[in-house]
Design an enzyme around this catalytic site. Structure first.
Site, PDB file in Angstrom:
ATOM      1  CB  CYS B  87      -0.980  -0.046   1.177  1.00 31.36           C
ATOM      2  SG  CYS B  87      -2.354   1.105   0.999  1.00 31.36           S
ATOM      3  CG  HIS B 202      -3.317  -3.456   3.615  1.00 34.07           C
ATOM      4  ND1 HIS B 202      -2.297  -2.835   4.294  1.00 34.07           N
ATOM      5  CD2 HIS B 202      -3.992  -2.475   2.967  1.00 34.07           C
ATOM      6  CE1 HIS B 202      -2.348  -1.536   4.079  1.00 34.07           C
ATOM      7  NE2 HIS B 202      -3.375  -1.279   3.280  1.00 34.07           N
ATOM      8  CD  GLU B 204      -0.664  -5.546   6.126  1.00 34.77           C
ATOM      9  OE1 GLU B 204      -0.405  -6.133   5.058  1.00 34.77           O
ATOM     10  OE2 GLU B 204      -0.927  -4.321   6.187  1.00 34.77           O
TER      11      GLU B 204
END
Lengths: 85, 228
Positions: B87, B202, B204
């Site tokens: 990002c 993302h 994560e």
């Protein structure tokens, strides 16, 4: 001392969604004559440099290294003598 | 054991999330670096996390890309090191000229925060070797400037060289599958040597069963294994 003004805008052919939204809003308000609206950014500062050509050259370098993303933006530099109040 | 660095800038806000994911995957603690640090011992993988570095002032990632630590990151890249930019990290990589093109404001002028389906391309690139060609991954995006853009010549070059890593997949007939207007639905690209990856989604945030999916963990695991 000189006064520097840098005008930064999107290159032709790069979609400007913000400009398009403003245009649509102006059209809704009845300003149908407004078209091709482009947004941009203005950066102004003073510089301890007497020679205009040298100032322009330094500012160009600032633009290329940080101030402008040359992938999508173009810029225009104006150098003026600073008028002391 | 891979040596993994996570760089934090003022305004990074996904650094702890990626650190948690790495800890879960590898069982070890990644090395943390602050943007002002000017030395970084050798790493196998450098991660630039998501967030709003320097408040997105000037352009997203522009100021972070000129931080002192970035000289070390550039040297790591020149040595052929692996880098993952997520990002805002992707935006920083384009601003640092480590990846071509740029990320512009979303076409819809709105911040977009939702799951997207990614399709994997050119999985023969070094950093993608753990993924299969065409593999679909469901991972969330959360950004205001994720509209990938490159001029025609650059776009042709990255296609010819197989640098498109992920596209937003329209296979499930969702008309809004591309969340930001990115050119050719591009969600992530790799460098010419295939070792630097930048992507808007993302991973994560889909790395623990509590997130409702593990596709992000799969992606992170394969990046870590490639770099090890």
């Amino acid at each position: 001392m000189v006064s520097i003004t840098i005008t930064i805008g999107l290159k032709d052919g790069v979609l400007d969604p913000e400009g398009r939204a403003i245009e649509s809003s102006l059209n809704n308000l009845g300003y149908h004559e407004a078209s091709e609206i482009k947004t941009g950014r203005l950066i102004r500062f003073t510089m301890d440099e007497a020679d205009h050509a040298r100032a322009h050259q330094k500012v160009s370098k600032m633009c290329e290294t940080l101030l402008v993303n040359t992938v999508i933006e173009h810029y225009d530099i104006t150098v003026e003598d600073l008028i002391e109040e | 054991m891979a040596r993994i660095a996570v760089i934090s800038f003022p305004g990074s806000n996904c650094d702890r999330d990626i650190i948690t994911a790495i800890r879960d995957i590898t069982g070890t603690e990644p090395n943390q670096f602050w943007h002002k640090e000017s030395t970084m011992p050798r790493q196998d993988l450098v991660i630039l996390p998501g967030g709003f570095s320097f408040g997105d002032y000037l352009r997203c990632g522009a100021i972070a890309a000129r931080s002192p630590i970035m000289d070390e990151v550039l040297e790591h890249a020149w040595r052929g090191g692996y880098i993952l930019g997520i990002c805002n990290g992707f935006q920083i990589l384009t601003e640092a000229d480590l990846l071509p093109g740029t990320l512009m404001r979303n076409r819809g002028l709105r911040f977009v925060c939702r799951d997207v389906v990614l399709e994997t391309h050119n999985s023969d690139n070094a950093i993608l070797t753990g993924l299969n060609e065409g593999q679909k991954l469901r991972i969330p995006v959360a950004h205001n400037e994720g509209n990938y853009f490159a001029d025609a010549a650059t776009l042709k070059k990255i296609k010819d060289k197989g640098q498109i890593a992920f596209t937003y997949s329209g296979a499930d007939q969702d008309p809004n599958y591309n969340p930001n207007g990115a050119i050719d639905d591009i969600a992530g690209i790799v460098s010419e040597n295939g070792r630097v990856l930048g992507l808007m989604p993302h991973p994560e945030r889909k790395a623990d069963p509590i997130h409702g999916g593990l596709d992000g963990r799969l992606l992170l695991k394969s990046v870590i294994e490639a770099a090890s």
